[in-house]
Scaffold this active site. Structure first.
Site, PDB file in Angstrom:
ATOM      1  N   GLU A 289       5.821  -4.384 -15.938  1.00 49.20           N
ATOM      2  CA  GLU A 289       6.092  -3.232 -14.859  1.00 49.20           C
ATOM      3  C   GLU A 289       7.960  -3.021 -14.278  1.00 49.20           C
ATOM      4  O   GLU A 289       8.141  -1.700 -14.263  1.00 49.20           O
ATOM      5  CB  GLU A 289       5.432  -3.843 -13.834  1.00 49.20           C
TER       6      GLU A 289
ATOM      7  N   ASP B 220       0.375  -4.155  -4.584  1.00 48.42           N
ATOM      8  CA  ASP B 220       1.820  -4.066  -5.334  1.00 48.42           C
ATOM      9  C   ASP B 220       3.081  -3.439  -3.799  1.00 48.42           C
ATOM     10  O   ASP B 220       3.591  -3.425  -4.357  1.00 48.42           O
ATOM     11  CB  ASP B 220       1.972  -3.587  -6.655  1.00 48.42           C
TER      12      ASP B 220
ATOM     13  N   ASP C 142       6.249 -10.244  -5.748  1.00 44.09           N
ATOM     14  CA  ASP C 142       6.543  -9.044  -6.224  1.00 44.09           C
ATOM     15  C   ASP C 142       6.329  -9.990  -8.038  1.00 44.09           C
ATOM     16  O   ASP C 142       7.466 -10.053  -8.468  1.00 44.09           O
ATOM     17  CB  ASP C 142       7.650  -8.485  -6.152  1.00 44.09           C
TER      18      ASP C 142
ATOM     19  N   ASP D  74       5.273 -10.020 -14.462  1.00 46.77           N
ATOM     20  CA  ASP D  74       6.000 -10.035 -14.811  1.00 46.77           C
ATOM     21  C   ASP D  74       7.062  -9.978 -13.779  1.00 46.77           C
ATOM     22  O   ASP D  74       6.775  -9.378 -12.906  1.00 46.77           O
ATOM     23  CB  ASP D  74       7.054  -8.906 -16.093  1.00 46.77           C
TER      24      ASP D  74
ATOM     25  N   HIS E 102      13.085  -8.691  -5.555  1.00 48.46           N
ATOM     26  CA  HIS E 102      14.638  -8.067  -6.725  1.00 48.46           C
ATOM     27  C   HIS E 102      15.840  -8.656  -6.278  1.00 48.46           C
ATOM     28  O   HIS E 102      16.826  -9.070  -6.049  1.00 48.46           O
ATOM     29  CB  HIS E 102      14.837  -6.486  -6.473  1.00 48.46           C
TER      30      HIS E 102
ATOM     31  N   HIS F 292       1.430  -7.183 -12.093  1.00 46.01           N
ATOM     32  CA  HIS F 292       1.854  -7.321 -13.244  1.00 46.01           C
ATOM     33  C   HIS F 292       2.473  -8.972 -12.818  1.00 46.01           C
ATOM     34  O   HIS F 292       2.510  -9.319 -11.980  1.00 46.01           O
ATOM     35  CB  HIS F 292       3.160  -6.364 -13.519  1.00 46.01           C
TER      36      HIS F 292
HETATM   37  N1  BES Z   1       6.325  -3.686  -5.977  1.00 43.45           N
HETATM   38  C1  BES Z   1       7.232  -2.715  -6.619  1.00 43.45           C
HETATM   39  C2  BES Z   1       7.135  -1.742  -6.121  1.00 43.45           C
HETATM   40  C3  BES Z   1       6.721  -1.484  -4.582  1.00 43.45           C
HETATM   41  C4  BES Z   1       7.617  -2.233  -3.993  1.00 43.45           C
HETATM   42  C5  BES Z   1       6.437  -0.405  -4.045  1.00 43.45           C
HETATM   43  C6  BES Z   1       8.075  -2.193  -2.367  1.00 43.45           C
HETATM   44  C7  BES Z   1       6.576  -0.683  -2.744  1.00 43.45           C
HETATM   45  C8  BES Z   1       7.479  -1.375  -1.634  1.00 43.45           C
HETATM   46  C9  BES Z   1       7.729  -3.348  -8.028  1.00 43.45           C
HETATM   47  O1  BES Z   1       7.177  -3.809  -8.614  1.00 43.45           O
HETATM   48  C10 BES Z   1       9.012  -2.509  -8.434  1.00 43.45           C
HETATM   49  O2  BES Z   1      10.315  -3.082  -7.989  1.00 43.45           O
HETATM   50  N2  BES Z   1       9.242  -0.848  -8.882  1.00 43.45           N
HETATM   51  C11 BES Z   1      10.415  -0.312  -9.580  1.00 43.45           C
HETATM   52  C12 BES Z   1      10.250   0.458 -10.066  1.00 43.45           C
HETATM   53  C13 BES Z   1      10.336   0.431 -11.876  1.00 43.45           C
HETATM   54  C14 BES Z   1      10.196   1.000 -12.944  1.00 43.45           C
HETATM   55  C15 BES Z   1      11.476  -1.165 -12.110  1.00 43.45           C
HETATM   56  C16 BES Z   1      10.981   0.300  -8.298  1.00 43.45           C
HETATM   57  O3  BES Z   1      10.660   0.074  -7.336  1.00 43.45           O
HETATM   58  O4  BES Z   1      12.425   0.282  -8.470  1.00 43.45           O
HETATM   59 MN    MN Z   2       6.161  -5.538  -8.415  1.00 41.79          MN
HETATM   60 MN    MN Z   3       9.666  -5.200  -8.400  1.00 43.49          MN
END
Ligand code: BES
Ligand code: MN
Ligand code: MN
Length: 456
Positions: A153, A180, A119, A88, A427, A86
């Site tokens: 994403e 990711d 990320d 974004d 984040h 992703h």
């Molecule tokens: N890359 C992350 C997910 C992630 C981070 C997996 C660290 C394993 C280890 C992804 O961009 C993310 O932040 N996903 C969100 C979910 C989404 C529906 C907002 C999350 O996990 O909060």
């Molecule tokens: Mn991610």
């Molecule tokens: Mn993320």
């Protein structure tokens, strides 16, 4: 292969410079005001895919943000890999805590600091550059490659989900490759075979029909903030178990193999607590930290607001209060069912003196895939070659909702070859990506393409 690896090493600096251009684009998916940046970012990805040598590149418009697709299918009879990522990124607040501007990539101690560095822009870019290295040295790839890079994403991948339903044929493949996720530890080649799912809801408590003077009315009318915090405090018991009835029903047990694998990791709770600046870690009674993080569901309040939050003091009983609450889920929990159970439970425990509104924001299913599928084995070999160390298999606490949909719709194994680190502030302010891992990721990707090419 030596020539390709040599090319990657020789172009280390060029690749970093290009990554900086990618990171300069503030492609925050959740804010409407960044819409143009999102479009610009999709164009950046599409231009790069064209430049590295793909034969077909297209930007697909959606109801939301565009999806970038690219392909090179010049290896008939060979497997096809679909590479997903992703472009974004998350918002940047609180901006005052960044040591360098979030969209001016800055290198310090071998790490590149910028929103999206780990990320997921830095990780997406590894695969573009490994493909480029093949084309610039050998003029072709050892197998067929498709790219699908989306811009939603971080807000739930809603439109990619629709796209996938309508274009399953276009995305047909033998394996999906995603970077990711995270390494277990710096320098340790890692494949992730499980991710938690997610249910994300907002709760609004409405009390009196307007804000009230807290002297004139305090003590006689239900205060929505007080009620909301009472409700939240009841959602977990003293053993840190979620109190929603049937929440844990049907949860899949770990296999013997998984249990053994899990035991092979030695995690120091003390060290982690120190790194996070807390006295000690917490969690569901009866489980270790890694079990809690990788294999158990949980519930957290992600935000809470209402009443007077400006500087100074104002004596007021607010009319409304809200909280954002997320639950991380494990196999076999269903995010839609969990959301309904949550709503029912909240409404049941809330007093009649307030109104309760629950909104389901988004969700995603958890996934656990077999460690020993051929694509994962090829990936483990590839990472081992790049890092010069044995690859470990982990589950992780985060979520990538589209993964289960890929695996179901395309009937292909998903390889989660993450090169990030949980400590890289995704984040959060001062997000960064280790440039050593960036380089190792490009090499891992290159080795993987050649390993997967010979998998039957
Ligand atoms: N890359 C992350 C997910 C992630 C981070 C997996 C660290 C394993 C280890 C992804 O961009 C993310 O932040 N996903 C969100 C979910 C989404 C529906 C907002 C999350 O996990 O909060
Ligand atoms: Mn991610
Ligand atoms: Mn993320």
């Amino acid at each position: 292969m030596e020539e390709i690896i040599g090319f990657i090493e020789k172009n280390k600096e060029n690749y970093i410079e290009e990554l900086k251009d990618f990171l300069r684009i503030p492609s925050i998916s959740t804010f409407p005001e960044n819409k143009d940046d999102i479009v610009r970012c999709a164009e950046f990805v599409s231009d790069n895919l064209k430049r590295i040598g793909l034969s077909r590149v297209e930007i697909f418009k959606t109801e939301g943000h565009p999806i970038v697709y690219g392909e090179w299918l010049g290896a008939p009879g060979k497997p096809t890999v679909l590479i997903y990522g992703h472009y974004d990124v998350q918002p940047i607040d609180p901006i005052e805590l960044w040591n360098s501007p979030p969209f001016e990539p800055t290198i310090k101690n071998g790490k590149i600091f910028a929103r999206g560095a780990t990320d997921d822009k830095g990780q997406v870019f590894m695969h573009l550059k490994s493909v480029e290295a093949y084309f610039k040295t050998e003029g072709s790839l050892p197998l067929n490659v498709k790219f699908i890079i989306e811009g939603e994403e971080e807000i739930g991948s809603e439109n990619l989900s629709v796209f996938l339903k309508n274009n399953a044929e276009l995305l047909e493949c033998d394996a999906v490759l995603i970077s990711d996720t995270s390494l277990y530890e710096a320098g340790v080649p890692t494949l992730t075979y499980g991710l938690r799912g997610l249910a994300y809801l907002e709760v609004e408590i409405v009390g009196p029909n307007r804000d009230l003077h807290s002297g004139g009315f305090g003590g006689i009318v239900a205060n929505p903030i007080n009620i909301l915090t009472q409700i939240i405090s009841k959602l977990k018991d003293k053993n840190d178990k979620v109190t929603i009835p049937r929440f844990y029903d049907g949860i899949l047990n770990l296999t013997k193999k998984e249990e053994e694998n899990l035991k092979s990791f030695k995690l120091s709770d003390k060290k982690l607590a120190k790194e996070l600046g807390v006295d000690s870690l917490i969690g569901e009674k009866g489980f270790t930290t890694l079990e809690r993080l990788w294999t158990r569901p949980t519930l957290d309040c992600n935000g809470i607001f209402g009443g007077f939050i400006g500087k100074g003091a104002k004596t007021v009983i607010p009319s409304k209060a809200s909280a954002k609450i997320s639950m991380r889920l494990v196999p076999n929990q269903n995010p839609n069912k969990i959301a309904k159970m949550f709503e029912k439970h909240i409404k049941k425990i809330a007093p009649k003196t307030v109104k309760v509104k629950v909104t389901n924001l988004h969700g995603g299913y958890p996934i656990v895939s077999p460690i020993d599928n051929p694509a994962n084995i090829a990936a483990a070999k590839a990472m081992q070659k790049a890092f010069g160390k044995k690859t470990v298999f982990v589950r992780e606490g985060g979520s990538i909702p589209i993964v289960i949909e890929f695996s179901k719709k395309l009937k292909a194994p998903v390889v989660l070859m993450g090169l990030g680190l949980n400590s890289e502030n995704l984040h959060s302010p001062n997000e960064h990506f280790d440039l050593n891992h960036f380089q190792l990721g490009i090499k891992s990707s290159a080795y993987f393409l050649s390993e997967l090419a010979v998998v039957k």
